[in-house]
Write a protein that holds these residues in place. Sequence first.
Motif, PDB file in Angstrom:
ATOM      1  N   VAL A  81       0.591  12.685   3.708  1.00 20.81           N
ATOM      2  CA  VAL A  81       1.517  11.583   3.466  1.00 20.81           C
ATOM      3  C   VAL A  81       2.768  11.765   4.312  1.00 20.81           C
ATOM      4  CG1 VAL A  81       0.705  11.142   1.112  1.00 20.81           C
ATOM      5  CG2 VAL A  81       2.606  12.726   1.488  1.00 20.81           C
ATOM      6  N   SER A  84       3.778   6.986   2.423  1.00 15.24           N
ATOM      7  CA  SER A  84       2.683   6.251   3.062  1.00 15.24           C
ATOM      8  C   SER A  84       1.630   7.253   3.507  1.00 15.24           C
ATOM      9  CB  SER A  84       3.186   5.427   4.250  1.00 15.24           C
ATOM     10  OG  SER A  84       3.852   6.248   5.180  1.00 15.24           O
ATOM     11  N   GLN A  85       0.395   6.818   3.519  1.00 11.40           N
ATOM     12  CA  GLN A  85      -0.687   7.713   3.916  1.00 11.40           C
ATOM     13  C   GLN A  85      -0.647   7.961   5.412  1.00 11.40           C
ATOM     14  OE1 GLN A  85      -3.967   5.440   1.938  1.00 11.40           O
ATOM     15  NE2 GLN A  85      -4.443   7.436   1.052  1.00 11.40           N
ATOM     16  N   SER A  86      -0.891   9.229   5.778  1.00  9.61           N
ATOM     17  CA  SER A  86      -0.986   9.601   7.186  1.00  9.61           C
ATOM     18  C   SER A  86      -2.362  10.214   7.421  1.00  9.61           C
ATOM     19  CB  SER A  86       0.115  10.603   7.551  1.00  9.61           C
ATOM     20  OG  SER A  86      -0.063  11.821   6.856  1.00  9.61           O
ATOM     21  N   GLY A 143       0.785  -1.228   0.000  1.00 12.23           N
ATOM     22  CA  GLY A 143       0.000   0.000   0.000  1.00 12.23           C
ATOM     23  C   GLY A 143       0.811   1.269   0.000  1.00 12.23           C
ATOM     24  N   LYS A 144       2.148   1.166   0.047  1.00 10.94           N
ATOM     25  CA  LYS A 144       2.981   2.355  -0.007  1.00 10.94           C
ATOM     26  C   LYS A 144       3.311   2.693  -1.455  1.00 10.94           C
ATOM     27  CE  LYS A 144       5.130   1.907   4.557  1.00 10.94           C
ATOM     28  NZ  LYS A 144       6.408   1.885   5.321  1.00 10.94           N
ATOM     29  N   ARG A 201       6.180   3.729  -3.940  1.00 10.66           N
ATOM     30  CA  ARG A 201       7.639   3.769  -4.121  1.00 10.66           C
ATOM     31  C   ARG A 201       7.955   4.732  -5.262  1.00 10.66           C
ATOM     32  NH1 ARG A 201      12.095   0.468  -2.948  1.00 10.66           N
ATOM     33  NH2 ARG A 201      13.808   0.624  -4.462  1.00 10.66           N
ATOM     34  N   LEU A 229       9.800   6.172  -0.062  1.00 10.77           N
ATOM     35  CA  LEU A 229       8.489   5.561   0.119  1.00 10.77           C
ATOM     36  C   LEU A 229       7.536   6.598   0.686  1.00 10.77           C
ATOM     37  CD1 LEU A 229       9.401   2.094   1.702  1.00 10.77           C
ATOM     38  CD2 LEU A 229       8.707   2.530  -0.654  1.00 10.77           C
TER      39      LEU A 229
END
Length: 231
Positions: free
Chosen positions: A198, A192-194, A170-171, A173, A190
């Motif tokens: 992100v 990632s959702q926060s 789900g990340k 790249r 990378l």
Amino acid sequence: MRLAVLLAFLFAAHAAAAASFDCKKPGSPTERAVCGDARLSALDDRAFAAYSAVADTFGAGEGADFQDPSVDLLLRGHQDWTTARNRCGTDTNCLLSQYLRRIAVLTYHPDPQAAAPVDKFVGRYAISVDPARELVVMRAPGDAVLVHIGVRSGDSRCEFSGIGRLQAGGKLRVVRTDYDKSMGGDHAVLLSQSRLGVALSNANPSDDISARFCTGGLSLDQPYPRADLVQ
């Protein structure tokens, strides 16, 4: 060849009154349809302005190096869209749809007619609090995205651009290919959702991306909230 196409596109836009081609000499039925319709002409203006801004962000202006995969992918995406638009002929509804799709993509929104899993990352993330930073994610051909990250504080800055693809976990790249052999190999981050946007991390713990792409001790490892949440 790609550079010639881009420069021709930019030159034609400067010669036009209200479109990305010269309406005094429209060269196809599609161009005549756009020039003869105020709505389409206005949308063409918006599409050109948005493309110019994106091209500037990704370094695809005059003197662009099309060995850079990000620049090449940006131009290929615009060529693909131009071909799709021209297939509309003089169909006004088709042309309206194509322009609205392209403007959405060029302003960092998902393509409304071609959803993809990577759309969850598409958008603009920015904040003006020092260090000011902006991260943009734009749809590109092949379910890839174009990503540009910029951080600045005074005279210090970070710049990182690359092509992003969704990973199994789900990340996203994002790879900056060492196309000009100046960076000692490819580099990647990378995303990632926060909760608010992100978060960024090095794809390879031993590869300090900030040390390579930042000056003045800045870091790419910053929170990037969605722009619409902080503006």
